[in-house]
Design a protein around this motif. Structure first.
Motif, mmCIF file in Angstrom:
data_model
loop_
_atom_site.group_PDB
_atom_site.id
_atom_site.type_symbol
_atom_site.label_atom_id
_atom_site.label_comp_id
_atom_site.label_asym_id
_atom_site.label_seq_id
_atom_site.Cartn_x
_atom_site.Cartn_y
_atom_site.Cartn_z
ATOM 1 N N GLU A 3 -2.779 7.611 -6.240
ATOM 2 C CA GLU A 3 -3.866 6.826 -6.803
ATOM 3 C C GLU A 3 -3.337 5.903 -7.900
ATOM 4 O O GLU A 3 -2.403 6.263 -8.629
ATOM 5 N N ARG A 51 -9.607 -6.626 -4.745
ATOM 6 C CA ARG A 51 -8.287 -6.560 -5.363
ATOM 7 C C ARG A 51 -7.796 -7.951 -5.750
ATOM 8 O O ARG A 51 -7.166 -8.141 -6.787
ATOM 9 N N GLN A 104 0.742 7.555 -0.308
ATOM 10 C CA GLN A 104 -0.211 8.467 -0.944
ATOM 11 C C GLN A 104 -0.238 8.195 -2.439
ATOM 12 O O GLN A 104 0.633 7.522 -2.980
ATOM 13 N N ARG A 138 -11.576 2.688 -11.469
ATOM 14 C CA ARG A 138 -11.543 2.482 -10.030
ATOM 15 C C ARG A 138 -10.140 2.730 -9.510
ATOM 16 O O ARG A 138 -9.153 2.324 -10.134
ATOM 17 N N ASP A 139 -10.051 3.357 -8.346
ATOM 18 C CA ASP A 139 -8.774 3.519 -7.673
ATOM 19 C C ASP A 139 -8.485 2.237 -6.905
ATOM 20 O O ASP A 139 -9.121 1.955 -5.886
ATOM 21 N N THR A 140 -7.537 1.458 -7.390
ATOM 22 C CA THR A 140 -7.279 0.148 -6.778
ATOM 23 C C THR A 140 -6.662 0.267 -5.385
ATOM 24 O O THR A 140 -6.740 -0.677 -4.601
ATOM 25 N N VAL A 141 -6.076 1.418 -5.076
ATOM 26 C CA VAL A 141 -5.522 1.620 -3.728
ATOM 27 C C VAL A 141 -6.648 1.592 -2.698
ATOM 28 O O VAL A 141 -6.464 1.118 -1.564
ATOM 29 N N GLN A 142 -7.824 2.072 -3.087
ATOM 30 C CA GLN A 142 -8.956 2.151 -2.162
ATOM 31 C C GLN A 142 -9.837 0.902 -2.190
ATOM 32 O O GLN A 142 -10.794 0.807 -1.418
ATOM 33 N N ARG A 186 0.843 -1.195 0.000
ATOM 34 C CA ARG A 186 0.000 0.000 0.000
ATOM 35 C C ARG A 186 0.879 1.246 0.000
ATOM 36 O O ARG A 186 1.738 1.410 0.868
#
Length: 267
Positions: free
Chosen positions: A72, A92, A70, A82-86, A67
């Protein structure tokens, strides 16, 4: 901020992947710093640099293995961007089994060593809903042939294969479902030169045939010369140069890139 603008002539106007301000640190040490770029459908992006340059950290963040602090990582899924970090962990993991694929440097990290060669390929098909045993086996045999593994070895376990064959099997396992984005971490690392050459030829053919979108991390400039449309050069967690692969390698502008290229030429 390092921003790699789109210079690849792709049919699609919309990026498949958008990376914005991606940053990851390990305490006081920078892994990757404020990196932004796009990858378009059918495009192969190479990321090069010496050990410790940040390229592996960047790839791990992109693929969801780590992760970021910071930023995106926006992927154009079948249901929209889609923001895969979120994303949640379960979502995922589904993405990693379907639209994404990851080729590890050590094929043992990407294979089920206790499962047959055909079973390794078949598992990926079952992850996207295939259920007919005969059809799965036939497709697995077809893909073994495509990566130059004899069909007679479909029931052999990967532990009976050489390192080069294991890597080809891992490639078959990953590409059998035609993923939309492939991450490759030093795909020819640790192999003998002659084996590397055969594997590169194989990869180049599959990339062209399938129109793959891929991100390849390597320290080997010959790999990106053959496979990548565009190139990012990393040093100390930062992108110091970026552009079309031939332009960067034939006319490097940054001192660090010049050193990388000259060191290869002197080998």
């Amino acid at each position: 901020m390092t921003d790699l603008s789109h210079t690849f002539s792709a049919a699609a106007d919309k990026p498949l992947l958008q990376v914005k301000n991606l940053t990851k640190s390990y305490g006081a040490r920078i892994g990757c710093a404020d990196i932004s770029f796009d990858v378009y459908p059918g495009e192969v992006l190479g990321i090069v640099g010496e050990s410790g340059s940040g390229k592996s950290t960047l790839l791990s963040c992109l693929a969801g293995h780590m992760r970021p602090d910071q930023g995106e990582v926006i992927f154009e899924t079948a249901n929209g961007a889609r923001d895969t970090v979120q994303m949640g962990e379960a979502e995922r993991r589904r993405l990693a089994r379907t639209d994404w694929a990851y080729v590890h440097q050590n094929p043992r990290d990407g294979l089920r060593m206790g499962v047959s060669a055909g079973g390794n390929v078949g598992e990926r098909l079952m992850a996207i809903g295939a259920r007919h045993y005969g059809g799965i086996r036939d497709k697995a045999i077809d893909w073994l042939g495509r990566v130059e593994i004899d069909a007679g070895r479909v029931d052999d376990r990967p532990s009976a294969f050489s390192g080069g064959m294991q890597q080809r099997l891992q490639i078959a396992r990953n590409l059998v479902t035609a993923p939309r984005l492939v991450f490759m971490d030093e795909p020819t690392g640790g192999l003998d030169v002659s084996v590397q050459a055969r594997l590169l030829d194989l990869l180049r053919g599959l990339v062209r045939e399938m129109g793959l979108s891929a991100i390849i991390v390597t320290h080997d400039l010959a790999v990106v010369r053959l496979l990548a449309d565009r190139l990012m050069v990393m040093k100390g967690g930062h992108v110091v140069e970026a552009g079309l692969t031939d332009q960067v390698l034939d006319d490097p502008q940054h001192e660090y890139t010049q050193l990388l290229v000259s060191s290869v030429l002197q080998v």
